[in-house]
Design a protein around this motif. Structure first.
Motif, short mmCIF file in Angstrom:
data_model
loop_
_atom_site.label_atom_id
_atom_site.label_comp_id
_atom_site.label_asym_id
_atom_site.label_seq_id
_atom_site.Cartn_x
_atom_site.Cartn_y
_atom_site.Cartn_z
N GLU A 132 4.12 -0.77 4.27
CA GLU A 132 3.67 -0.39 2.94
C GLU A 132 4.35 -1.24 1.88
OE1 GLU A 132 2.15 3.80 1.94
OE2 GLU A 132 4.13 4.05 2.85
N GLU A 134 -0.45 -6.03 5.96
CA GLU A 134 -0.31 -6.48 7.34
C GLU A 134 0.70 -7.62 7.37
OE1 GLU A 134 -3.00 -7.50 11.18
OE2 GLU A 134 -3.62 -6.11 9.64
N LYS A 175 1.69 -2.93 10.42
CA LYS A 175 1.36 -2.41 9.09
C LYS A 175 2.67 -2.02 8.42
CE LYS A 175 -3.15 -2.25 9.80
NZ LYS A 175 -4.05 -3.20 9.25
N ARG A 234 1.55 2.27 -3.97
CA ARG A 234 1.63 2.06 -2.52
C ARG A 234 0.36 1.34 -2.07
NH1 ARG A 234 5.28 4.89 0.54
NH2 ARG A 234 6.42 6.51 -0.53
N LYS A 235 0.56 0.37 -1.20
CA LYS A 235 -0.58 -0.37 -0.64
C LYS A 235 -0.20 -0.82 0.76
CE LYS A 235 -3.34 -4.52 -1.46
NZ LYS A 235 -3.50 -5.71 -2.31
N GLU A 236 -1.08 -0.63 1.70
CA GLU A 236 -0.80 -1.05 3.07
C GLU A 236 -0.95 -2.56 3.19
OE1 GLU A 236 -3.29 -0.21 6.80
OE2 GLU A 236 -1.79 1.39 6.76
N GLU A 277 8.81 -0.91 4.91
CA GLU A 277 8.40 -1.12 3.53
C GLU A 277 8.78 -2.52 3.07
OE1 GLU A 277 10.02 1.52 0.60
OE2 GLU A 277 9.44 3.30 1.72
#
Length: 103
Positions: free
Chosen positions: A9, A27, A7, A23-25, A58
Motif C-alpha cells: 500500500e 505492485e 502488493k 491509500r492506494k495499492e 507499505e
C-alpha cells in the motif's frame, strides 16, 4: 535472491497522526528482507526499504527510498519492473548510467 511481485500500500498519513488520509495499492518487486523496487510515472524507479511487515507492506510516509532513477532517464523507458529486477548489478548500473545525448 528470490524476486516476486507483491502488493503493497502507498500510504500517506494525515498531519495529526490520526490515521491515513490516502491509500492506494501498488505492485512492487520484492527483493527480500523488506526491500522492493517499484515504478511510478512522474516519480521514476525506486528502491525501497519498506515499512510494515510481510502481507502488510507499505511505501509512502514511512518507507525509506534508498535509490531513485527519475523518469527523465530514458534508459528505463519501456522496461518492466520484472525485467529490471532480473538484471545483474553490472547491467543495472550500466542501464542507470546511460543517457540520451542530444545535439
Amino acid at each position: 535472491m528470490k524476486k516476486e511481485s507483491i502488493k503493497a500500500e502507498l500510504v500517506f498519513y494525515d498531519f495529526y497522526g490520526k490515521g491515513a488520509h490516502f491509500r492506494k495499492e501498488k505492485e512492487l518487486i520484492h527483493l527480500g528482507d523488506g526491500f522492493a523496487i517499484g515504478y511510478e510515472e512522474g516519480n521514476g524507479l525506486a528502491l525501497y526499504k519498506m515499512a510494515g511487515s510481510p502481507d502488510a507492506w507499505e511505501i509512502g510516509d514511512l518507507d525509506e527510498v534508498l535509490f531513485r532513477i527519475d523518469d527523465e532517464n530514458e534508459a528505463i523507458a519501456g522496461r518492466s519492473i520484472e525485467e529490471i529486477a532480473q538484471m545483474s548489478v553490472v547491467d543495472f548500473m550500466v542501464m542507470a548510467a546511460r543517457r540520451t545525448v542530444s545535439h
